[in-house]
Motif scaffolding. Structure first.
Motif, PDB file in Angstrom:
ATOM      1  N   LYS A 174       0.781  -1.247   0.075  1.00 45.06           N
ATOM      2  CA  LYS A 174      -0.054   0.173   0.179  1.00 45.06           C
ATOM      3  C   LYS A 174       0.928   1.219   0.184  1.00 45.06           C
ATOM      4  O   LYS A 174       0.253   2.443  -0.291  1.00 45.06           O
ATOM      5  N   ALA A 175       2.218   1.090   0.653  1.00 48.13           N
ATOM      6  CA  ALA A 175       2.936   2.393   0.460  1.00 48.13           C
ATOM      7  C   ALA A 175       4.441   2.002   0.176  1.00 48.13           C
ATOM      8  O   ALA A 175       5.303   1.987   0.886  1.00 48.13           O
ATOM      9  N   PRO A 176       4.442   1.771  -1.136  1.00 46.49           N
ATOM     10  CA  PRO A 176       5.820   1.356  -1.793  1.00 46.49           C
ATOM     11  C   PRO A 176       6.895   2.187  -1.424  1.00 46.49           C
ATOM     12  O   PRO A 176       8.121   1.784  -1.594  1.00 46.49           O
ATOM     13  N   LYS A 177       6.478   3.589  -1.260  1.00 49.09           N
ATOM     14  CA  LYS A 177       7.837   4.568  -1.200  1.00 49.09           C
ATOM     15  C   LYS A 177       7.994   4.790   0.465  1.00 49.09           C
ATOM     16  O   LYS A 177       8.734   5.910   0.680  1.00 49.09           O
ATOM     17  N   PHE A 178       7.437   4.100   1.417  1.00 53.12           N
ATOM     18  CA  PHE A 178       7.687   4.063   2.770  1.00 53.12           C
ATOM     19  C   PHE A 178       8.859   3.342   2.876  1.00 53.12           C
ATOM     20  O   PHE A 178       8.718   1.943   3.379  1.00 53.12           O
ATOM     21  N   ALA A 179       9.911   3.873   3.067  1.00 48.18           N
ATOM     22  CA  ALA A 179      11.276   2.963   3.433  1.00 48.18           C
ATOM     23  C   ALA A 179      11.395   2.221   4.557  1.00 48.18           C
ATOM     24  O   ALA A 179      11.709   1.250   4.482  1.00 48.18           O
ATOM     25  N   GLU A 180      10.837   2.769   5.637  1.00 49.82           N
ATOM     26  CA  GLU A 180      10.779   1.909   6.972  1.00 49.82           C
ATOM     27  C   GLU A 180       9.892   0.827   6.812  1.00 49.82           C
ATOM     28  O   GLU A 180      10.064  -0.130   7.535  1.00 49.82           O
ATOM     29  N   GLY A 181       8.862   0.829   6.024  1.00 53.99           N
ATOM     30  CA  GLY A 181       8.060  -0.305   5.762  1.00 53.99           C
ATOM     31  C   GLY A 181       8.716  -1.504   5.252  1.00 53.99           C
ATOM     32  O   GLY A 181       8.850  -2.750   5.636  1.00 53.99           O
ATOM     33  N   TRP A 182       9.900  -1.248   4.291  1.00 58.48           N
ATOM     34  CA  TRP A 182      10.754  -2.081   3.751  1.00 58.48           C
ATOM     35  C   TRP A 182      11.899  -2.744   4.659  1.00 58.48           C
ATOM     36  O   TRP A 182      11.966  -3.779   4.824  1.00 58.48           O
ATOM     37  N   ASN A 183      12.288  -1.505   5.405  1.00 57.04           N
ATOM     38  CA  ASN A 183      13.192  -1.989   6.475  1.00 57.04           C
ATOM     39  C   ASN A 183      12.811  -2.954   7.469  1.00 57.04           C
ATOM     40  O   ASN A 183      13.461  -3.744   7.628  1.00 57.04           O
ATOM     41  N   LYS A 184      11.595  -2.644   8.127  1.00 58.81           N
ATOM     42  CA  LYS A 184      10.970  -3.584   9.056  1.00 58.81           C
ATOM     43  C   LYS A 184      10.623  -5.004   8.569  1.00 58.81           C
ATOM     44  O   LYS A 184      10.974  -5.946   9.150  1.00 58.81           O
ATOM     45  N   ARG A 185      10.246  -5.070   7.053  1.00 60.83           N
ATOM     46  CA  ARG A 185       9.989  -6.340   6.692  1.00 60.83           C
ATOM     47  C   ARG A 185      11.359  -6.933   6.346  1.00 60.83           C
ATOM     48  O   ARG A 185      11.532  -8.228   6.643  1.00 60.83           O
ATOM     49  N   ALA A 186      12.302  -6.374   6.139  1.00 58.57           N
ATOM     50  CA  ALA A 186      13.763  -6.884   5.908  1.00 58.57           C
ATOM     51  C   ALA A 186      14.276  -7.591   7.232  1.00 58.57           C
ATOM     52  O   ALA A 186      14.761  -8.707   7.326  1.00 58.57           O
ATOM     53  N   THR A 187      13.597  -6.800   8.477  1.00 54.61           N
ATOM     54  CA  THR A 187      14.106  -7.383   9.838  1.00 54.61           C
ATOM     55  C   THR A 187      13.480  -8.575  10.067  1.00 54.61           C
ATOM     56  O   THR A 187      13.992  -9.665  10.599  1.00 54.61           O
ATOM     57  N   ILE A 188      12.092  -8.610   9.402  1.00 55.33           N
ATOM     58  CA  ILE A 188      11.451  -9.893  10.001  1.00 55.33           C
ATOM     59  C   ILE A 188      12.033 -11.060   9.193  1.00 55.33           C
ATOM     60  O   ILE A 188      12.049 -12.028   9.612  1.00 55.33           O
ATOM     61  N   TYR A 189      12.320 -10.668   7.731  1.00 56.28           N
ATOM     62  CA  TYR A 189      12.961 -11.811   7.065  1.00 56.28           C
ATOM     63  C   TYR A 189      14.222 -12.307   7.544  1.00 56.28           C
ATOM     64  O   TYR A 189      14.357 -13.487   7.721  1.00 56.28           O
TER      65      TYR A 189
END
Length: 147
Positions: free
Chosen positions: A56-71
């Motif tokens: 929903k928010a592909p330009k929200f860097a912290e969303g990607w960073n948090k998912r990277a942490t989960i992975y």
């Protein structure tokens, strides 16, 4: 640049606060739920939440960073690297993503890449004690392997 460790810590906290806001009230609410799920150790729920956030928010860097942490926590290192790359495309000075890049590369036994990542953290956040310690750790690993 911060002139003391305390100032650096305060500045870092303010940066994290800014990064944690998507600029959309609905996404911000979901993000808060996701970070609470992570604090509870519920990685399955956390992953679903952050999958939705990055969709929903592909330009929200912290969303990607948090998912990277989960992975990373799920030992899905290649997926983590992909999300770290996306984070850094959106926010090139993201010291958290750079530190994560170093940690993933340690897990993948890519010491030179890990060292580069931690040195990049220090260029952005020169007072980072964890990055300094990780630089020394990786340098020692490299030295030990060369013996």
């Amino acid at each position: 640049m911060a002139s003391s460790p305390a100032m650096a810590s305060d500045l870092e906290a303010r940066i994290w606060s800014i990064w944690s806001e998507a600029g959309d009230a609905d996404i911000d609410k979901v993000y808060q739920i996701g970070t609470q799920a992570l604090a509870l150790g519920d990685l399955t729920t956390e992953l679903k939440i952050f999958d939705a956030i990055v969709a929903k928010a592909p330009k929200f860097a912290e969303g990607w960073n948090k998912r990277a942490t989960i992975y990373f926590m799920l030992d899905r290192y290649e997926d983590s690297l992909a999300d770290i790359d996306r984070t850094l495309e959106l926010e090139p000075h993201h010291f958290g993503a750079l530190a994560g890049l170093g940690l993933v590369n340690i897990k993948l036994d890519r010491d030179e890449a890990a060292l580069d990542a931690f040195e990049r953290v220090l260029r952005v956040s020169p007072q980072s004690d964890s990055a300094k310690a990780n630089v020394e750790f990786v340098k020692q690993r490299i030295k030990d392997k060369s013996i």
